[in-house]
Design an enzyme around this catalytic site. Structure first.
Site, PDB file in Angstrom:
ATOM      1  N   LYS A 121       0.838  -1.199   0.000  1.00 30.77           N
ATOM      2  CA  LYS A 121       0.000   0.000   0.000  1.00 30.77           C
ATOM      3  C   LYS A 121       0.882   1.262   0.000  1.00 30.77           C
ATOM      4  CE  LYS A 121      -1.993   2.311   3.257  1.00 30.77           C
ATOM      5  NZ  LYS A 121      -2.686   2.703   4.461  1.00 30.77           N
ATOM      6  N   ASP A 139      -6.402   1.050   0.495  1.00 31.00           N
ATOM      7  CA  ASP A 139      -6.492   1.419   1.909  1.00 31.00           C
ATOM      8  C   ASP A 139      -7.882   1.013   2.394  1.00 31.00           C
ATOM      9  OD1 ASP A 139      -8.273   3.269   0.917  1.00 31.00           O
ATOM     10  OD2 ASP A 139      -7.457   4.957   2.032  1.00 31.00           O
TER      11      ASP A 139
END
Ligand code: SF4
Length: 210
Positions: A121, A139
């Site tokens: 991420k 996310d």
């Protein structure tokens, strides 16, 4: 409707709604973005920006973070929460940058995820916003909204990322992620989604929508 078609239709609406979607984290270098992204875990971007305003003046290079006494670094980032782990990650990952990359933040997924405390991420955020390399950022908002819409069936961020990479055209990976984050914050919140005002209500397959 095929998932790919759904993803494209959703993104067409979001592109109109959020034509200039970009990260709300303040940064001016890849290192600053990497630091801000690490600090943003379990913390609002507003809070992170308040902290980095001072932090970035104090710590200008990866060497500065790597050489900082851990207690000092903890104190400097304390208000972002989970500061002990975050300080450890910042120090260790900066040490890796100094030792293995001559002090420069690397620009590939493989190199970024080999840095201490950097997952896919964080790497995708840095690749997309600092280096212009397309990446799907999963996310909490992107994961939740994708699942509700029916664009993602999987549960883990890693698997959702693969699903979205398949459904969304590569050129849109970074922008799509950013638009979904803005949309998740504005409409499709975790607890009280604003379904009544949702611009993609008709495209949403979530059985819990109101
Ligand atoms: Fe989210 Fe509701 Fe819109 Fe579906 S209809 S995307 S649940 S806000």
């Amino acid at each position: 409707m095929k998932i790919k078609d759904l993803a494209v239709k959703v993104d067409a609406v979001l592109k109109k709604r959020y034509p200039d979607a970009k990260t709300s984290l303040d940064f001016s270098t890849p290192l600053e973005l990497l630091v801000a992204t690490i600090l943003s875990a379990q913390c609002t971007d507003e809070r992170v920006n308040m902290v980095t305003k001072t932090l970035f003046k104090k710590y200008r290079t990866a060497k500065d973070y790597a050489a900082a006494p851990i207690e000092k670094l903890e104190e400097d980032i304390r208000s972002t929460g989970f500061y002990k782990n975050k300080a450890k990650s910042l120090k260790a990952c900066s040490g890796d940058i100094v030792e293995k990359h001559g002090g420069k933040v690397p620009s590939t997924m493989e190199e970024l995820t080999s840095l201490h405390g950097v997952g896919r991420k964080t790497a995708n955020v840095v690749l997309g916003a600092a280096f212009g390399v397309p990446g799907v950022v999963v996310d909490t908002h992107v994961g939740r909204v994708s699942q509700r819409l029916g664009i993602a069936k999987e549960k883990t961020p890693e698997k959702i990322e693969i699903e979205l990479m398949d459904s969304v055209p590569k050129k849109d990976w970074t922008g799509f992620s950013l638009r979904m984050i803005h949309f998740g914050r504005e409409f499709c919140q975790a607890k009280k989604p604003r379904c009544g005002e949702c611009p993609i209500y008709d495209l949403c397959g979530w059985e819990g929508k109101k």
